[in-house]
Design a protein around this motif. Sequence first.
Motif, short mmCIF file in Angstrom:
data_model
loop_
_atom_site.label_atom_id
_atom_site.label_comp_id
_atom_site.label_asym_id
_atom_site.label_seq_id
_atom_site.Cartn_x
_atom_site.Cartn_y
_atom_site.Cartn_z
N ILE A 182 0.84 -1.20 0.00
CA ILE A 182 0.00 0.00 0.00
C ILE A 182 0.88 1.25 0.00
O ILE A 182 0.63 2.22 -0.73
N TYR A 183 1.93 1.23 0.81
CA TYR A 183 2.87 2.35 0.82
C TYR A 183 3.52 2.51 -0.56
O TYR A 183 3.69 3.63 -1.05
N ASN A 184 3.86 1.39 -1.19
CA ASN A 184 4.47 1.45 -2.52
C ASN A 184 3.52 2.08 -3.54
O ASN A 184 3.92 2.85 -4.42
N MET A 185 2.22 1.76 -3.42
CA MET A 185 1.24 2.39 -4.31
C MET A 185 1.18 3.90 -4.09
O MET A 185 1.05 4.68 -5.05
N LEU A 186 1.26 4.33 -2.85
CA LEU A 186 1.27 5.77 -2.58
C LEU A 186 2.46 6.44 -3.26
O LEU A 186 2.33 7.53 -3.83
N LEU A 187 3.61 5.79 -3.20
CA LEU A 187 4.81 6.34 -3.85
C LEU A 187 4.61 6.46 -5.35
O LEU A 187 5.15 7.38 -5.99
N ALA A 188 3.85 5.53 -5.95
CA ALA A 188 3.60 5.58 -7.39
C ALA A 188 2.84 6.85 -7.77
O ALA A 188 2.95 7.33 -8.91
N PRO A 196 5.33 4.50 -11.71
CA PRO A 196 4.61 5.71 -11.31
C PRO A 196 3.44 5.99 -12.25
O PRO A 196 3.36 5.44 -13.35
N THR A 197 2.55 6.87 -11.83
CA THR A 197 1.50 7.34 -12.73
C THR A 197 2.13 8.28 -13.76
O THR A 197 3.28 8.72 -13.60
N GLU A 198 1.38 8.58 -14.80
CA GLU A 198 1.91 9.47 -15.84
C GLU A 198 2.28 10.83 -15.26
O GLU A 198 3.36 11.37 -15.55
#
Length: 444
Positions: free
Chosen positions: A215-221, A312-314
């Motif tokens: 979940i933390y990794n998704m936040l970083l993305a 990451p996101t765009e």
Amino acid sequence: MKGWKRALSVLVLFLVWGSLVLAVENITLRAYVIGPGPMGIKKATNLELAAQRLNQMLEAIGSEIRVQVDVNFSELKWSPFADKFYLDFAAGKAPDIVTLRETAELAKGGFIVPMDEHVEQFWAMNYFDFYPNLWEGATWNGKIWGIPHDISPTGVWYRRDVLRKLGYSDEEIDRLLPPDGDTTLETLARLAQEAVKAGLVEYGILHRPSKGPGIYNMLLAFGAECYDPSADTLVFNESALLNFYRWHKSMVEAGVIPPEPPSWSTIHSTFVAGKTFATLASHIGTPAEWKAKYGLTDESLYHDLGFMPFPPTENAKKRGVKPSSVHDFPLYFVTSQSKHPELAKLLIMFATSSEACAIHSRYTLRPPYRRSAMYLLSDVEYIQKTAASVESVRPVPVHPKFWDYMDRVFEALKGVEAGVVNPEQAVEDLKMWFLAEVENGRLL
């Protein structure tokens, strides 16, 4: 060489001193070790192996002391395991050694003792080739509090065979979803949606059913940095968090992510069976569990599956956010109730030898946490291919409130995905909690 000799001298002096001063012949050290789940068993048996190696040295110098270790291995999840430790500590019955991940909380509460002097003394003898970034996850308030014994970088697992059925060649797959993660979250989501619409999978993307490093990794993305190490403070990035929740809401509406995360067994079994296109819930060593419990074959692992760091996101990529993997760095700790803390530290040292590290890696398919273990794993193709991932992995923040923060983030995520709360309200509620509960927290 001088450093190694100094460390050996310290060890011998300690053992000789113990043999002369202590009247006891047998010393029993107790340890609580968590998997979680069955795959972490070697973290427990390596302590037993360590006792054998330590006793061999004691015998060699003529000491009458022998060390026994009583290891309680648990397959429980983190919360109930931690609850047991805290209850036993309150009753004065804590073990000598425990494996947990709440470094700052344990240190601040006086539950564990520092390890930095021990690491310095035996650096040249044992700790010199641990990957340097692992120590960051073991350090809080300027001191080392535990010893790394495991590493499992998070990332995205996806089905290459599903993409082939959609008409993509292997070359196109490698370009769209490269092993280094140099792509975007939107690309992954688009491919997942194609797979769902084509009826090739039941689930497009699945994430964890609980808080955790993924979940933390998704936040970083999304560029949602949650911690400022220079100030040792948690960070609330309102715009990034809003984008995080909005993206998940859109994925549920598109049929890519289910409105309620399924159980761990469903996540693992459907991915191995090819009924889920991508899982954000796993790490680089998860194939060992898939092979042991869900029937994954080596042929399928190497031919049908792909792995990469979280992309990451765009928008985040345009701002310079890079692909990332994280790890929560559970550690061997010596508790403050141990009557033999120095002996417990020595046991941990032997339990993290190159031999012990290689045993753990071979069983779990997780990369070794020290470089020298690679020589003992030359016949394990998967580890040889994935070991480099350790060098770029980021530790989760070592802060007393970090996991409370992640718990709140995840609970809000469940509400957004279920349609109970909208992204804007989720962020506002989370912000109110942050302002009330996080001392010196920083808003962006």
